[in-house]
Scaffold this motif. Structure first.
Motif, short mmCIF file in Angstrom:
data_model
loop_
_atom_site.label_atom_id
_atom_site.label_comp_id
_atom_site.label_asym_id
_atom_site.label_seq_id
_atom_site.Cartn_x
_atom_site.Cartn_y
_atom_site.Cartn_z
N VAL A 27 0.84 -1.20 0.00
CA VAL A 27 0.00 0.00 0.00
C VAL A 27 0.88 1.25 0.00
N LYS A 31 0.85 3.96 -3.04
CA LYS A 31 0.45 5.35 -2.80
C LYS A 31 1.58 6.31 -3.12
N THR A 36 -3.45 3.02 -8.20
CA THR A 36 -4.69 2.50 -7.63
C THR A 36 -4.66 0.98 -7.68
N TRP A 38 -5.42 -2.83 -5.30
CA TRP A 38 -5.65 -3.50 -4.02
C TRP A 38 -4.59 -4.57 -3.78
N GLU A 88 -11.47 3.68 -10.62
CA GLU A 88 -10.81 3.32 -9.35
C GLU A 88 -10.05 4.54 -8.83
N ARG A 89 -10.14 4.80 -7.52
CA ARG A 89 -9.56 6.03 -6.99
C ARG A 89 -8.51 5.85 -5.90
N SER A 90 -8.33 4.62 -5.41
CA SER A 90 -7.39 4.44 -4.29
C SER A 90 -6.72 3.07 -4.38
N PHE A 91 -5.83 2.84 -3.45
CA PHE A 91 -5.17 1.54 -3.31
C PHE A 91 -5.47 1.05 -1.91
N THR A 92 -6.07 -0.14 -1.80
CA THR A 92 -6.58 -0.61 -0.52
C THR A 92 -6.11 -2.02 -0.18
#
Length: 98
Positions: A27, A31, A36, A38, A88-92
């Motif tokens: 993560v 970031k 983006t 998972w 997709e907007r984030s890395f989770t």
């Protein structure tokens, strides 16, 4: 492919990669590179991730997966190119396991 064209990869990392902070390392690296996607632990002891960004950033990300966090011991990283995911907007961290 241009320097700004988005690509997506799925990577499976094996070795000593669970219980050593590998997901959180992933993560942090994603970031830092503005990517983006998972990451999750798998039932077979591997870590799986999907990551999306520019070609150069994805290359840097994959290179970091080969290193891993301090207490890990990466034995193998298998990488496949897959279709880009729009919106997709984030890395989770995903909590589900397969």
């Amino acid at each position: 492919m241009t320097e700004t064209q988005q690509i997506r990869v799925r990577a499976s990392i094996s070795g000593t990669v669970q219980g050593v902070g590998f997901r959180y390392f992933t993560v942090t690296e994603a970031k830092r590179l503005g990517m983006t996607g998972w990451v999750r632990n798998r039932m077979d002891g591997t870590v799986e991730t999907e990551a999306q960004g520019t070609g150069p950033d994805v290359g840097r990300f994959v290179a970091r997966l080969h290193v891993g966090p301090r207490w890990s011991m990466v034995e193998h990283v298998a990488v496949d190119h897959i279709p880009v995911v729009s919106g997709e907007r984030s890395f989770t961290v995903r909590r589900d396991r397969e």
